[in-house]
Scaffold this motif. Structure first.
Motif: not given
Length: 172
Positions: A36, A42, A164-165, A168
């Motif tokens: 990412n 991203k 975000y990681t 996801n």
């Protein structure tokens, strides 16, 4: 703790501005954090201060060693070149660093060295460190602002990357 590989020109404490940010987290894989971070498509999904990203190599959206690229950040149009790119393979500490610059006269010239380290710690934890050293009058002006926009902005970058990681991972 691992450290950034600084050149003499950007040695912290000898430049016009320097910031250091760190996050230690768990519940993520180092490879996911790395992917990412190096995939510039991203960045705008988790960090609103990097826009107009344009890689010179149009084959993909991932940064490659020695690649040049452009992006806008903190109100500056930055041209950059990847100086270090080490994936987290075989227990290595992941490393990403670029030299960035804004060409200009003595009032507007701006040079930075921005680096990230990502390392596995014990007990399933991951350490993310980012540091940036800056040279030029715009850097000196930034260093005097309170709160420091670079310090707060780079913390948002790390926090956004982790969030975000994790988000996801939950969708997989």
């Amino acid at each position: 703790m691992k450290t950034i590989n600084w050149s003499t020109d950007y040695l912290p404490g000898k430049t016009d501005n320097f910031v250091s940010n760190e996050v230690i987290t768990s519940g993520v894989e180092i490879e996911d954090i790395w992917n990412n971070l190096v995939d510039t498509s991203k960045w705008e999904k988790y960090y609103d201060n990097a826009t107009n990203i344009d890689l010179n190599d149009k084959e993909d959206t991932k940064l490659h060693f020695a690649e040049t690229f452009h992006f806008d950040t903190f109100g500056f149009p930055i041209d950059a070149q990847v100086m270090e790119l080490v994936a987290p393979d075989d227990g290595e500490v992941a490393r990403l660093a670029w030299h960035g610059w804004q060409n200009g006269d003595s009032e507007t010239q701006f040079d930075v060295y921005h680096a990230f380290l990502i390392e596995k710690l014990t007990d399933g934890r991951i350490r993310l460190l980012t540091q940036e050293s800056q040279v030029g009058k715009p850097a000196a002006k930034l260093s005097k602002q309170e709160p420091n926009p670079m310090l707060n902005g780079h913390q948002k970058w790390l926090d956004g990357l982790v969030k975000y990681t994790k988000n996801n991972m939950e969708k997989m």
